[in-house]
Design a protein around this motif. Sequence first.
Motif, mmCIF file in Angstrom:
data_model
loop_
_atom_site.group_PDB
_atom_site.id
_atom_site.type_symbol
_atom_site.label_atom_id
_atom_site.label_comp_id
_atom_site.label_asym_id
_atom_site.label_seq_id
_atom_site.Cartn_x
_atom_site.Cartn_y
_atom_site.Cartn_z
ATOM 1 N N PRO A 1 -72.259 -11.455 -23.552
ATOM 2 C CA PRO A 1 -71.334 -12.431 -22.937
ATOM 3 C C PRO A 1 -69.721 -12.044 -22.960
ATOM 4 O O PRO A 1 -69.480 -11.642 -24.067
ATOM 5 C CB PRO A 1 -71.592 -13.456 -23.693
ATOM 6 C CG PRO A 1 -72.986 -13.479 -24.299
ATOM 7 C CD PRO A 1 -73.061 -12.070 -24.414
ATOM 8 N N GLY A 2 -69.028 -12.218 -22.118
ATOM 9 C CA GLY A 2 -67.851 -12.290 -22.278
ATOM 10 C C GLY A 2 -67.152 -10.667 -21.884
ATOM 11 O O GLY A 2 -66.069 -10.445 -22.171
ATOM 12 N N SER B 1 -67.494 -7.343 -19.423
ATOM 13 C CA SER B 1 -68.067 -6.923 -18.125
ATOM 14 C C SER B 1 -68.047 -5.409 -18.002
ATOM 15 O O SER B 1 -67.354 -4.654 -18.963
ATOM 16 C CB SER B 1 -67.197 -7.415 -16.883
ATOM 17 O OG SER B 1 -65.922 -6.755 -16.959
#
Length: 131
Positions: free
Chosen positions: A114-115, A117
Amino acid sequence: HLATSLPLPSEMDHLRPRIDLIAFMIDIKSKYSLKNVEASLAHVDASFFLGKVCFLVTGVGRVNYCSVEMNAIWKLGEVYCSPVLFCELELEGIRVATAQRLLRMLQICAGHIPGVSALSFGSLMRNSADE
């Protein structure tokens, strides 16, 4: 999944899982290895170069046997905006550490962290290589 070159055979397209990361392996002792990677790059969709491609250079512990110019490898990373990782597969500690790095990159590229890319991770890798 492993492939010796690209493009992948199209008859298996419907069975192929999603591709989250492409790691091109270059054996520093083989000019053919570099030529094969360069030829394969033409078959990769441009969107993969937004953080989902890396170059893994093996055999770096045997600099005396190099057949590939290091500048050619650095140029690949620069031209394709992709990180270059170096490892010596014959040393277990380095092999394990490299596998862990690749796994972490794959987790990021697959969207499991998560968070973070793939694009931001690729940018971070390039910035750290510049320092």
